[in-house]
Design an enzyme around this catalytic site. Structure first.
Site, PDB file in Angstrom:
ATOM      1  N   GLY A 100      -6.326  -8.054  -3.066  1.00  0.00           N
ATOM      2  CA  GLY A 100      -7.411  -7.087  -3.245  1.00  0.00           C
ATOM      3  C   GLY A 100      -8.678  -7.606  -2.595  1.00  0.00           C
ATOM      4  O   GLY A 100      -8.806  -8.809  -2.363  1.00  0.00           O
ATOM      5  N   CYS A 151      -2.090 -13.570  -3.419  1.00  0.00           N
ATOM      6  CA  CYS A 151      -3.497 -13.708  -3.031  1.00  0.00           C
ATOM      7  C   CYS A 151      -4.410 -13.436  -4.233  1.00  0.00           C
ATOM      8  O   CYS A 151      -4.432 -14.205  -5.175  1.00  0.00           O
ATOM      9  CB  CYS A 151      -3.783 -12.791  -1.842  1.00  0.00           C
ATOM     10  SG  CYS A 151      -5.346 -13.154  -1.042  1.00  0.00           S
ATOM     11  N   TYR A 152      -5.111 -12.298  -4.246  1.00  0.00           N
ATOM     12  CA  TYR A 152      -5.952 -11.956  -5.395  1.00  0.00           C
ATOM     13  C   TYR A 152      -5.129 -12.026  -6.686  1.00  0.00           C
ATOM     14  O   TYR A 152      -5.606 -12.483  -7.723  1.00  0.00           O
ATOM     15  CB  TYR A 152      -6.515 -10.540  -5.197  1.00  0.00           C
ATOM     16  CG  TYR A 152      -7.368 -10.054  -6.339  1.00  0.00           C
ATOM     17  CD1 TYR A 152      -8.736 -10.249  -6.334  1.00  0.00           C
ATOM     18  CD2 TYR A 152      -6.795  -9.404  -7.444  1.00  0.00           C
ATOM     19  CE1 TYR A 152      -9.521  -9.810  -7.393  1.00  0.00           C
ATOM     20  CE2 TYR A 152      -7.565  -8.969  -8.501  1.00  0.00           C
ATOM     21  CZ  TYR A 152      -8.931  -9.174  -8.470  1.00  0.00           C
ATOM     22  OH  TYR A 152      -9.698  -8.742  -9.524  1.00  0.00           O
ATOM     23  N   HIS A 175      -0.048 -14.173   2.246  1.00  0.00           N
ATOM     24  CA  HIS A 175       0.620 -12.866   2.229  1.00  0.00           C
ATOM     25  C   HIS A 175       2.041 -12.975   2.792  1.00  0.00           C
ATOM     26  O   HIS A 175       2.212 -13.011   4.005  1.00  0.00           O
ATOM     27  CB  HIS A 175      -0.185 -11.855   3.059  1.00  0.00           C
ATOM     28  CG  HIS A 175      -1.478 -11.491   2.413  1.00  0.00           C
ATOM     29  ND1 HIS A 175      -1.573 -10.490   1.472  1.00  0.00           N
ATOM     30  CD2 HIS A 175      -2.722 -12.009   2.545  1.00  0.00           C
ATOM     31  CE1 HIS A 175      -2.817 -10.398   1.056  1.00  0.00           C
ATOM     32  NE2 HIS A 175      -3.542 -11.309   1.691  1.00  0.00           N
ATOM     33  N   GLU A 183       4.145 -10.689   2.943  1.00  0.00           N
ATOM     34  CA  GLU A 183       4.576  -9.390   3.482  1.00  0.00           C
ATOM     35  C   GLU A 183       4.187  -9.168   4.939  1.00  0.00           C
ATOM     36  O   GLU A 183       4.697  -8.252   5.574  1.00  0.00           O
ATOM     37  CB  GLU A 183       4.007  -8.252   2.614  1.00  0.00           C
ATOM     38  CG  GLU A 183       2.497  -8.058   2.657  1.00  0.00           C
ATOM     39  CD  GLU A 183       1.720  -8.986   1.717  1.00  0.00           C
ATOM     40  OE1 GLU A 183       2.293  -9.984   1.265  1.00  0.00           O
ATOM     41  OE2 GLU A 183       0.526  -8.719   1.463  1.00  0.00           O
ATOM     42  N   GLY A 219       7.520  21.344  12.987  1.00  0.00           N
ATOM     43  CA  GLY A 219       8.092  20.673  14.164  1.00  0.00           C
ATOM     44  C   GLY A 219       8.024  19.164  13.993  1.00  0.00           C
ATOM     45  O   GLY A 219       8.648  18.423  14.734  1.00  0.00           O
ATOM     46  N   GLY A 220       7.273  18.710  13.019  1.00  0.00           N
ATOM     47  CA  GLY A 220       7.126  17.274  12.772  1.00  0.00           C
ATOM     48  C   GLY A 220       8.269  16.732  11.925  1.00  0.00           C
ATOM     49  O   GLY A 220       9.085  17.489  11.390  1.00  0.00           O
ATOM     50  N   VAL A 221       8.278  15.414  11.787  1.00  0.00           N
ATOM     51  CA  VAL A 221       9.414  14.765  11.134  1.00  0.00           C
ATOM     52  C   VAL A 221       9.498  15.078   9.628  1.00  0.00           C
ATOM     53  O   VAL A 221      10.586  15.342   9.114  1.00  0.00           O
ATOM     54  CB  VAL A 221       9.435  13.238  11.438  1.00  0.00           C
ATOM     55  CG1 VAL A 221       8.184  12.547  10.979  1.00  0.00           C
ATOM     56  CG2 VAL A 221      10.640  12.567  10.834  1.00  0.00           C
ATOM     57  N   ASP A 222       8.366  15.105   8.921  1.00  0.00           N
ATOM     58  CA  ASP A 222       8.430  15.250   7.461  1.00  0.00           C
ATOM     59  C   ASP A 222       8.980  16.606   7.033  1.00  0.00           C
ATOM     60  O   ASP A 222       9.918  16.685   6.230  1.00  0.00           O
ATOM     61  CB  ASP A 222       7.043  15.046   6.822  1.00  0.00           C
ATOM     62  CG  ASP A 222       6.413  13.746   7.245  1.00  0.00           C
ATOM     63  OD1 ASP A 222       7.159  12.875   7.738  1.00  0.00           O
ATOM     64  OD2 ASP A 222       5.189  13.590   7.099  1.00  0.00           O
ATOM     65  N   LYS A 238       7.296   6.645   5.328  1.00  0.00           N
ATOM     66  CA  LYS A 238       7.576   7.309   6.614  1.00  0.00           C
ATOM     67  C   LYS A 238       8.805   6.718   7.320  1.00  0.00           C
ATOM     68  O   LYS A 238       9.645   7.454   7.828  1.00  0.00           O
ATOM     69  CB  LYS A 238       6.347   7.167   7.520  1.00  0.00           C
ATOM     70  CG  LYS A 238       6.401   7.976   8.795  1.00  0.00           C
ATOM     71  CD  LYS A 238       5.836   9.337   8.545  1.00  0.00           C
ATOM     72  CE  LYS A 238       5.698  10.167   9.778  1.00  0.00           C
ATOM     73  NZ  LYS A 238       5.051  11.445   9.470  1.00  0.00           N
TER      74      LYS A 238
END
Ligand code: XMP
Length: 509
Positions: A53, A80-81, A167, A169, A222-225, A365
């Site tokens: 954070g 971290c935090y 981190h 990640e 037309g988009g992926v979602d 996504k």
């Protein structure tokens, strides 16, 4: 299915932790730091991660975690935090300043912590902290330290509490995935059972059960979602799904035809509505960016409502909402100012009296893309660059007229065609042209010209929040500029946008 709860203390990397955990095939979810202990218990996590954070644990209103979290008998990892918070809450000492470390740092492991199983004793990690731990809390053991002698990892296995100052990640941390995997599998004994193939089966069943014999409608962009949401839902309810694709007259060259062709291959029932005239009439004479956005959003709602009314017996409205849109963050929204009012196909009115179906609300996504691939959605849809809801309106600066949109469409198509030849193209977030309402003098043949300027914009980004301009090779820029000036009537000058976000935004309006 095993679950890891991540308590979000406001770090920009919180979502990345959640994605890394899922990449290791363990389901994860993000909850705000000020969630109740009851809510954490309800989720039955195998482990809890407290994120990083931006604040200092010494600040008066710094995020904390629910009282009693450490007594649940569930392993906790502070990052971290998170590690500093644990230290402070459990009686250690954290100080500000003096040993600031940002970026790459070498650390060495001490002892044989489970977190560092099969990890070399010295390696490089990514640090981003101003505060550091002066003395560990009672009962904790140092598990790694930096070259400056600052605690880089700690543990109290008896209490099931662990901490990393760096981190794990981020890609710059060596063995970061291994360290997270050690936490999941050696400490929390998770089973790697988060699988998108299984998820598709489970969600198909859930949609069937929820929707029963009702009918569903959805807006496709037309988009992926929206495409993946529609294909998944069609799998569950078959032809009781009706999709509405609105052409707002602000799409790119041949886009409506191409999108419809893709959808026809997916056996979706698509109702095409050409509302170009309605949108362009509404935008006539408007030059203010926010007014344009508002008009487009409102017009879309009106058009969609009118079309949706044709499906009288529809009970459900399908939306392509993703997990990042539903994550409750303790900090989200605070002090946020409206830079642009966003318009999405999903942004429909609350009073539509339809029940909302959001099958993708648990996915990130990259998981939606992977799901789409499993469902046979074509690569052209899956890897489509983001395209804003207000379309070319935010790239056609000044007044929007049909001839100016045509000019922009042609310039944009040329740029995209040329840049698509480049081997780096797949890593580009967005590449497009912008038309400026500025005329400059040129010469063509022996004649003077006085025409508008096209700007080329290509950016790289991970999430659209920040972006950098792409160093497109000169040859591509050269070919694009020559072709635009030769082939597109109405443009006699091409410029390149070399600003990052911030201070600019990706779209020009
Ligand atoms: P900006 O211009 O704010 O854009 O840096 C960030 C990302 O968001 C996209 N964008 C939109 N997407 N509706 C959308 O669905 C919108 O109204 C909208 N405006 C911007 C933009 O293309 C970029 O990827």
């Amino acid at each position: 299915m095993d679950n890891i709860v991540i308590l979000d203390c406001g770090s920009q990397f919180t979502q990345l932790i959640a994605r890394r955990v899922r990449e290791l095939k363990v389901h994860s979810e993000i909850l705000p730091w000020d969630v109740s202990l009851e809510r954490v218990k309800e989720r039955s996590p195998r482990g809890i991660i407290i994120s990083g954070g931006p604040m200092s644990v010494t600040d008066a209103d710094a995020p904390s975690v629910p009282e009693g979290l450490f007594g649940l008998g569930i392993p906790v990892l502070g990052v971290c935090y998170g590690m500093q918070l644990i230290t402070r809450m459990m009686g250690g000492h954290v100080t500000s300043g003096t040993a600031r470390e940002y970026g790459r740092t070498g650390i060495s492991a001490k002892g044989d912590s489970l977190l560092f199983r099969e990890v070399p004793s010295s390696f490089e990690v990514w640090m981003s902290h101003g505060d550091h731990i002066e003395s560990l809390a009672p009962g904790f053991r140092l598990a790694a330290e930096t070259l400056k002698g600052v605690p880089a990892a700690m543990e109290n296995p008896e209490k099931g509490i662990w901490g990393l100052q760096f981190h794990p990640e981020v890609v710059h941390t060596q063995f970061g995935t291994k360290i997270l995997s050690n936490f999941l599998f050696s400490v929390c004994s998770c089973t790697p059972d988060w699988d998108l193939g299984d998820w598709i089966e489970k969600m198909t069943g859930e949609i069937r059960e929820k929707v029963g014999d009702d009918r569903v409608i959805c807006g496709l962009s037309g988009g992926v979602d929206s495409s993946v949401a529609a294909v998944l839902t069609a799998r569950a309810v078959g032809d009781r799904l009706d999709c509405i694709f609105v052409n707002n007259g602000l799409l790119r060259l041949n886009e409506a035809e191409e999108v419809l062709e893709q959808y026809s291959k997916l056996s979706l029932k698509v109702h095409y509505v050409d509302a170009s005239e309605t949108f362009l009439n509404a935008l006539s004479g408007v030059t203010d960016p926010e007014r344009k956005r508002k008009i487009i959003g409102e017009t879309f709602i009106r058009v969609f409502e009118k079309e949706a009314a044709k499906f009288e017996d529809a009970k459900w409205l399908l939306q392509g909402t993703l997990y990042p849109d539903v994550i409750e963050s303790g900090h989200k929204g605070k002090n946020a100012s409206v830079i642009k009012s966003h318009h999405n196909v999903g942004g429909l009115p609350d009073d539509m009296k339809l029940l909302v179906l959001e099958p993708l609300r648990d996915l990130f996504k990259d998981e939606v893309r992977a799901t789409g691939r499993l469902l046979g959605v074509p690569g052209t849809i899956i890897s489509r660059q983001p395209f804003p809801g207000p379309g070319l309106a935010v790239r056609c600066l000044g007044e929007i007229t049909e001839p100016r949109l045509d000019t922009l469409r042609q310039a944009d198509a040329i740029f995209r065609e040329e840049i698509a030849e480049w081997e780096e193209y797949p890593s580009i977030w967005q590449a497009f042209a912008v038309l400026l309402p500025v005329k400059t003098v040129g010469v063509m043949g022996d004649s003077r010209t006085y025409s508008e300027v096209a700007v080329l914009r290509a950016v790289e980004s991970h999430d659209g929040m920040t972006a950098d301009w792409v160093r497109v090779p000169y040859e591509i820029l050269d070919r694009t500029a020559r072709r635009i000036c030769n082939e597109v009537k109405g443009v006699n000058r091409v410029a390149l946008d070399v600003t990052s976000k911030p201070p600019s935004t990706i779209e020009w309006e």
